[in-house]
Design an enzyme around this catalytic site. Structure first.
Site, short mmCIF file in Angstrom:
data_model
loop_
_atom_site.label_atom_id
_atom_site.label_comp_id
_atom_site.label_asym_id
_atom_site.label_seq_id
_atom_site.Cartn_x
_atom_site.Cartn_y
_atom_site.Cartn_z
N SER A 138 -13.12 -8.30 -4.57
CA SER A 138 -14.25 -8.39 -5.50
C SER A 138 -13.72 -8.79 -6.87
O SER A 138 -12.56 -8.49 -7.21
CB SER A 138 -14.94 -7.03 -5.62
OG SER A 138 -15.87 -7.05 -6.70
N TYR A 151 -14.66 1.95 -7.13
CA TYR A 151 -14.90 0.69 -6.42
C TYR A 151 -13.93 -0.37 -6.93
O TYR A 151 -13.27 -1.07 -6.14
CB TYR A 151 -16.35 0.24 -6.64
CG TYR A 151 -16.69 -1.06 -5.94
CD1 TYR A 151 -17.03 -1.08 -4.58
CD2 TYR A 151 -16.68 -2.27 -6.63
CE1 TYR A 151 -17.35 -2.27 -3.94
CE2 TYR A 151 -16.99 -3.46 -5.99
CZ TYR A 151 -17.33 -3.45 -4.66
OH TYR A 151 -17.63 -4.64 -4.02
N LYS A 155 -10.91 -2.30 -4.80
CA LYS A 155 -10.83 -3.76 -4.60
C LYS A 155 -9.52 -4.33 -5.15
O LYS A 155 -8.97 -5.27 -4.61
CB LYS A 155 -12.05 -4.44 -5.22
CG LYS A 155 -13.35 -4.10 -4.49
CD LYS A 155 -13.27 -4.47 -3.01
CE LYS A 155 -14.56 -4.23 -2.26
NZ LYS A 155 -14.52 -4.71 -0.88
P1 NAP Z 1 -23.79 -4.78 2.58
O1 NAP Z 1 -24.88 -5.70 3.00
O2 NAP Z 1 -24.12 -3.38 2.29
O3 NAP Z 1 -22.68 -4.85 3.69
C1 NAP Z 1 -21.74 -3.87 3.91
C2 NAP Z 1 -21.37 -3.89 5.38
O4 NAP Z 1 -20.31 -2.96 5.59
C3 NAP Z 1 -22.52 -3.49 6.27
O5 NAP Z 1 -22.54 -4.33 7.38
C4 NAP Z 1 -22.19 -2.08 6.69
O6 NAP Z 1 -22.65 -1.87 8.01
C5 NAP Z 1 -20.67 -2.13 6.68
N1 NAP Z 1 -20.05 -0.82 6.50
C6 NAP Z 1 -20.16 0.04 5.45
N2 NAP Z 1 -19.43 1.13 5.68
C7 NAP Z 1 -18.83 0.95 6.88
C8 NAP Z 1 -17.94 1.72 7.67
N3 NAP Z 1 -17.50 2.93 7.27
N4 NAP Z 1 -17.51 1.21 8.86
C9 NAP Z 1 -17.95 0.02 9.27
N5 NAP Z 1 -18.80 -0.75 8.59
C10 NAP Z 1 -19.22 -0.29 7.40
O7 NAP Z 1 -23.03 -5.32 1.29
P2 NAP Z 1 -22.26 -6.69 1.01
O8 NAP Z 1 -22.54 -7.01 -0.39
O9 NAP Z 1 -22.51 -7.69 2.07
O10 NAP Z 1 -20.76 -6.18 1.10
C11 NAP Z 1 -19.80 -6.77 1.95
C12 NAP Z 1 -18.44 -6.72 1.27
O11 NAP Z 1 -18.47 -7.55 0.10
C13 NAP Z 1 -18.06 -5.33 0.77
O12 NAP Z 1 -16.67 -5.11 0.99
C14 NAP Z 1 -18.35 -5.40 -0.72
O13 NAP Z 1 -17.57 -4.49 -1.46
C15 NAP Z 1 -17.97 -6.84 -0.99
N6 NAP Z 1 -18.50 -7.41 -2.23
C16 NAP Z 1 -19.84 -7.58 -2.41
C17 NAP Z 1 -20.31 -8.14 -3.60
C18 NAP Z 1 -21.78 -8.38 -3.86
O14 NAP Z 1 -22.11 -8.76 -5.01
N7 NAP Z 1 -22.64 -8.22 -2.88
C19 NAP Z 1 -19.41 -8.52 -4.59
C20 NAP Z 1 -18.06 -8.34 -4.38
C21 NAP Z 1 -17.62 -7.80 -3.19
P3 NAP Z 1 -23.20 -0.48 8.59
O15 NAP Z 1 -24.10 0.09 7.53
O16 NAP Z 1 -23.89 -0.92 9.83
O17 NAP Z 1 -21.99 0.35 8.86
#
Ligand code: NAP
Length: 280
Positions: A138, A151, A155
């Site tokens: 991130s 967080y 990261k």
């Molecule tokens: P999201 O839609 O909430 O996706 C998170 C995913 O992780 C979901 O599929 C969730 O599935 C899974 N998850 C959470 N805890 C878990 C666990 N203990 N075991 C297995 N799966 C788990 O959010 P997102 O934004 O797409 O995030 C994806 C990644 O991108 C994350 O690492 C996040 O930190 C990173 N990120 C996001 C952003 C942003 O702006 N969106 C920016 C920088 C980085 P279940 O609920 O089915 O377990």
């Protein structure tokens, strides 16, 4: 012909958001994809919708991660790419008020989960003498003031782990890279606000509006923006890219503010300088 024809990929946290976007793009590029997550219903629905296989796995639990890799090998015989995408947000708590349970929970998923993914996929990739691991970091790992403390720390750890693992596994033909997304429209922000997971995944309108103006590219970042970088890192075209962090953020971290704001600010300063100079 797709960029990932014949490749077998595992995408953790593929039940929504960025992981779902990566899985879709990989399938379109010809890969066979196994997604994981804790939500069975979402995973099964995506099996039908986009043609992936689903394994229920919590990345913080080692037995689940081992089973995720074993199942993929049982179905497809190999693992060419692992996307360590599963992650959770942490509350915007003051550093003076963070509790130990929250620290442990965030690190267990965002850091331990990534370590375990690499630990269990690497032996399969080593036996193939090829593989691509893509960790999702991130911009919060490289700049302060973007997200919550733990967080951000988690990261930063993912980015450091990427370099460290790339040093060992690169010698064995396996590339380890990171993608650090900027502000991407997903349900993660609704989840951090306390909404139930699937409802949060549908409540992204406000996020899209907010994120449209916070980086030079004048639109919000989307899961497919990250997915396209992942396609590159999973493909043979990135065969000499190892240990890198590719920042996909519309320019957010490399600029302090957009050009129009700089031009307006400079014009205003020039006006004030001239005005002040009339009294000299
Ligand atoms: P999201 O839609 O909430 O996706 C998170 C995913 O992780 C979901 O599929 C969730 O599935 C899974 N998850 C959470 N805890 C878990 C666990 N203990 N075991 C297995 N799966 C788990 O959010 P997102 O934004 O797409 O995030 C994806 C990644 O991108 C994350 O690492 C996040 O930190 C990173 N990120 C996001 C952003 C942003 O702006 N969106 C920016 C920088 C980085 P279940 O609920 O089915 O377990």
């Amino acid at each position: 012909m797709g960029a990932l024809d014949g490749k077998i990929a595992v995408v953790t946290g593929g039940t929504s958001g960025i992981g779902e976007g990566v899985a879709k793009a990989f399938v379109l590029e010809g890969a066979k994809v196994v997604i994981t997550g804790r939500r069975e219903e979402e995973g099964r629905a995506l099996e039908k919708q986009i043609g992936v296989r689903f394994v229920r796995a919590d990345v913080a639990i080692e037995a689940d991660v081992r089973a995720m890799v074993d199942k993929t090998v049982e179905w497809f015989g190999r693992v060419d790419c692992l996307v360590n995408n599963a992650g959770i947000p942490s509350p915007m708590t003051s550093i003076t008020e963070i509790d130990v349970a929250t620290i442990d929970q965030i690190l267990a998923v965002n850091v331990r989960g990534v370590v375990l993914g690499i630990k269990h996929a690497a032996p399969v990739m080593i036996s193939q003498r090829s593989g691509s691991v893509i960790n999702i970091g991130s911009v919060a790992g490289i700049r302060g003031g973007i997200s919550a403390h733990i967080y951000s720390a988690s990261k930063g750890a993912v980015q450091a782990l990427t370099r460290s693992a790339a040093a060992e596994l690169g010698e064995k033909g396996i590339r380890v890279n990171c993608i650090s997304p900027g502000a991407i429209v997903t349900g993660i922000f609704g989840k951090n606000a306390g909404l139930e997971g699937s409802k949060a995944d549908r409540a992204t309108g406000v996020v899209k509006e907010r994120f449209a103006t916070i980086q030079p590219i004048p639109r919000a970042g989307l899961p497919d923006d990250i997915a396209q970088a992942a396609v590159f890192l999973a493909s043979d075209g990135s065969g000499f890219v190892n240990g890198q962090d590719i920042v996909v953020d519309g320019g957010m971290t490399s600029v302090t503010r957009g050009w129009s704001a700089i031009v307006a600010g400079r014009a205003e300063m020039a006006r004030l300088i001239k005005e002040a100079a009339t009294t000299l």
